[in-house]
Design an enzyme around this catalytic site. Structure first.
Site, PDB file in Angstrom:
ATOM      1  N   LYS A   1       2.566   7.507   8.511  1.00 56.82           N
ATOM      2  CA  LYS A   1       3.357   7.949   9.666  1.00 56.82           C
ATOM      3  C   LYS A   1       4.691   8.447   9.119  1.00 56.82           C
ATOM      4  CE  LYS A   1       1.867   4.705  13.255  1.00 56.82           C
ATOM      5  NZ  LYS A   1       2.286   3.472  13.951  1.00 56.82           N
TER       6      LYS A   1
ATOM      7  N   LYS B   1      -5.251  -7.356   5.710  1.00 53.62           N
ATOM      8  CA  LYS B   1      -6.687  -7.257   5.908  1.00 53.62           C
ATOM      9  C   LYS B   1      -7.120  -5.821   6.166  1.00 53.62           C
ATOM     10  CE  LYS B   1      -6.359 -11.609   8.432  1.00 53.62           C
ATOM     11  NZ  LYS B   1      -6.326 -12.168   9.798  1.00 53.62           N
TER      12      LYS B   1
ATOM     13  N   ASP C   1       3.652   2.786   6.973  1.00 55.56           N
ATOM     14  CA  ASP C   1       4.429   3.020   8.185  1.00 55.56           C
ATOM     15  C   ASP C   1       5.891   3.210   7.754  1.00 55.56           C
ATOM     16  OD1 ASP C   1       5.426   2.863  10.762  1.00 55.56           O
ATOM     17  OD2 ASP C   1       4.136   1.224  11.368  1.00 55.56           O
TER      18      ASP C   1
HETATM   19  C1  PRP Z   1       0.020  -3.089   7.791  1.00 56.52           C
HETATM   20  C2  PRP Z   1      -0.504  -2.193   6.681  1.00 56.52           C
HETATM   21  C3  PRP Z   1       0.560  -2.271   5.644  1.00 56.52           C
HETATM   22  C4  PRP Z   1       1.820  -2.460   6.468  1.00 56.52           C
HETATM   23  C5  PRP Z   1       2.500  -1.141   6.588  1.00 56.52           C
HETATM   24  O1  PRP Z   1      -0.341  -4.403   7.508  1.00 56.52           O
HETATM   25  O2  PRP Z   1      -1.756  -2.625   6.209  1.00 56.52           O
HETATM   26  O3  PRP Z   1       0.366  -3.356   4.755  1.00 56.52           O
HETATM   27  O4  PRP Z   1       1.444  -2.921   7.765  1.00 56.52           O
HETATM   28  O5  PRP Z   1       3.722  -1.264   7.272  1.00 56.52           O
HETATM   29  P1  PRP Z   1       5.094  -0.802   6.612  1.00 56.52           P
HETATM   30  O6  PRP Z   1       4.863   0.489   5.878  1.00 56.52           O
HETATM   31  O7  PRP Z   1       6.004  -0.612   7.803  1.00 56.52           O
HETATM   32  O8  PRP Z   1       5.573  -1.895   5.703  1.00 56.52           O
HETATM   33  P2  PRP Z   1      -0.171  -5.604   8.555  1.00 56.52           P
HETATM   34  O9  PRP Z   1       1.103  -6.337   8.251  1.00 56.52           O
HETATM   35  O10 PRP Z   1      -0.319  -5.075   9.955  1.00 56.52           O
HETATM   36  O11 PRP Z   1      -1.366  -6.570   8.170  1.00 56.52           O
HETATM   37  P3  PRP Z   1      -2.968  -6.360   8.314  1.00 56.52           P
HETATM   38  O12 PRP Z   1      -3.377  -5.329   7.289  1.00 56.52           O
HETATM   39  O13 PRP Z   1      -3.532  -7.717   8.031  1.00 56.52           O
HETATM   40  O14 PRP Z   1      -3.242  -5.893   9.727  1.00 56.52           O
END
Ligand code: PRP
Length: 186
Positions: A139, A51, A111
């Protein structure tokens, strides 16, 4: 501890501000100009990853000067609430095929890079004409996989970030800036 004040309300759950609203607005406009130049004369398909990316994507798209469409995917990592595992489940797939399309994946944050790495491989298999990534935040200290991120808004330190789409337990997405969650380690 730094506190955020909005009017008379104080919210001690919000820590240091990492990116201010005016910095976000300025950088989003710059990215949109760069993307508009790069995709001049081509139809662009933006893919938002739900989202968190919705907020960035909608601001970015309003500044694009090329013909563009938008579609969304929802994915879920099997990791804990603060850590990606790299195993990604598709909760909502795209509405339409992307074969032959110029596709730009739009993410709020990269991330570890595991989610994006999975998405990139999966979407490459659908034979788009081009496939690039635009991430508002990265990051670098947390990166586990090397990824070709064509457009990056800001590099941020390894702290738990909230706001402008980023959540903690689904809250704080509506903050107009990116901040650190008070008292949280990454
Ligand atoms: C977050 C972000 C990425 C992912 C990045 O989504 O939007 O999709 O984490 O993390 P990574 O590089 O370690 O894989 P999240 O799973 O928090 O869902 P959201 O967007 O619904 O908050």
């Amino acid at each position: 501890m730094p506190v955020y004040t909005r009017g008379l309300m104080t919210d001690a759950r919000v820590g240091d501000i990492l990116v201010q609203p005016d910095e976000l607005a300025h950088r989003v406009r710059e990215l949109a100009q760069e993307i508009s130049r790069d995709y001049a004369g081509r139809d662009l398909l933006l893919i938002g990853v739900l989202k968190g990316a919705v907020f960035f994507l909608s601001d970015l798209m309003r500044h694009l000067e090329v013909d563009c469409e938008v579609d969304f995917m929802a994915v879920s990592s099997y990791g804990s609430s603060t850590d990606s595992s790299g195993i990604v489940r598709i909760l909502k797939d795209l509405d339409a095929p992307i074969e032959g399309r110029h596709v730009l994946i739009v993410e709020d944050i990269v991330d570890s890079g595991l989610t994006l790495s999975y998405l990139f491989r999966m979407l490459t298999g659908r034979n788009p004409a081009t496939l690039e990534v635009c991430a508002l935040l990265t990051k670098p200290e947390r990166r586990e996989v090397d990824l070709p991120i064509r457009y990056v808004g800001f590099e941020i330190p390894n702290r738990f970030a909230i706001g402008y789409g980023l959540d903690h337990a689904e809250r704080f997405r509506n903050l107009p800036y990116v901040a650190v969650l008070a008292g949280e380690n990454p």
